[in-house]
Design an enzyme around this catalytic site. Structure first.
Site, short mmCIF file in Angstrom:
data_model
loop_
_atom_site.label_atom_id
_atom_site.label_comp_id
_atom_site.label_asym_id
_atom_site.label_seq_id
_atom_site.Cartn_x
_atom_site.Cartn_y
_atom_site.Cartn_z
CB ALA A 1 4.91 -0.90 1.03
CG HIS A 2 3.49 1.61 -3.60
ND1 HIS A 2 2.74 0.69 -2.94
CD2 HIS A 2 3.42 1.30 -4.91
CE1 HIS A 2 2.21 -0.16 -3.81
NE2 HIS A 2 2.62 0.18 -5.02
CD GLN A 3 6.12 8.17 2.20
OE1 GLN A 3 5.01 7.83 2.60
NE2 GLN A 3 6.77 9.18 2.73
CG PHE B 1 8.76 3.13 -5.93
CD1 PHE B 1 9.70 2.50 -6.74
CD2 PHE B 1 7.62 2.43 -5.58
CE1 PHE B 1 9.50 1.21 -7.21
CE2 PHE B 1 7.41 1.13 -6.05
CZ PHE B 1 8.35 0.52 -6.86
NE ARG C 1 -3.14 0.08 3.02
CZ ARG C 1 -4.34 0.44 3.47
NH1 ARG C 1 -5.35 -0.37 3.34
NH2 ARG C 1 -4.51 1.59 4.07
#
Length: 176
Positions: A37-39, A42, A34
């Site tokens: 985790a993406h933050q 990336f 979500r």
């Protein structure tokens, strides 16, 4: 409309079989991720704790309960993918072949995903059904983000029904 039963991680060449409107069932390994985790991957530059090449990433925050030997899945339903749209190019560049969620990945998705990935919609209200298709929790990473935001590695069998809403041909399923 065609029904597909696919193994994940996805083998090279299988993407071109999928067209918008097709129904997909996945067997193998899927990874939840979500916003946080993406933050972390990336924006903050942390190395993903799982191999993303050929992966199916499910935008979901599972409900789990602690049991003696770890965790047990209670329910798992899709979360809104458009929150992760700003990471789409990065996700696809990382090797992810399938993204599962709800609400789509934004107006750039058909172009970004063309020849590289597909977006599958998990119908709302299927959280209990989808949980029945999860055969086990293989791993969990980054619990410091909280249970829904952690990365869960799930073993699934006939996980679906999932609807192809953006295919690798540059097509998007329209509500019109």
């Amino acid at each position: 409309m065609t029904e597909h039963h696919l193994e994940v991680p996805l083998e090279e060449g299988r993407l071109t079989e999928l067209e918008v409107g097709d129904v997909v069932y996945l067997t193998g390994i899927i990874i939840t991720a979500r916003d946080k985790a993406h933050q972390r991957i990336f924006e903050e530059g942390d190395e993903p704790p799982v191999d993303l090449e050929g992966a199916a990433v499910f935008h979901a925050g599972p409900v789990v309960r602690r049991v003696d030997n770890g965790y047990e899945l209670v329910v798992i339903g899709p979360t809104t993918s458009t929150r992760m749209a700003k990471y789409l190019e990065d996700i696809v560049d990382a090797g992810v072949k399938m993204i599962v969620g709800k609400g789509g990945m934004g107006p750039d998705a058909p172009e970004v995903m063309k020849d590289r990935a597909v977006y599958l919609t998990a119908p709302g209200g299927c959280a209990a059904l989808l949980a029945e298709r999860v055969k086990g929790i293989r791993e969990v990473h980054w619990l410091d983000l909280g249970i829904p935001e952690a990365i869960w590695v799930l073993e699934v069998e006939e996980f679906g029904p999932l609807i192809v809403t953006v295919d690798a041909h540059g097509n998007e399923l329209s509500g019109e």
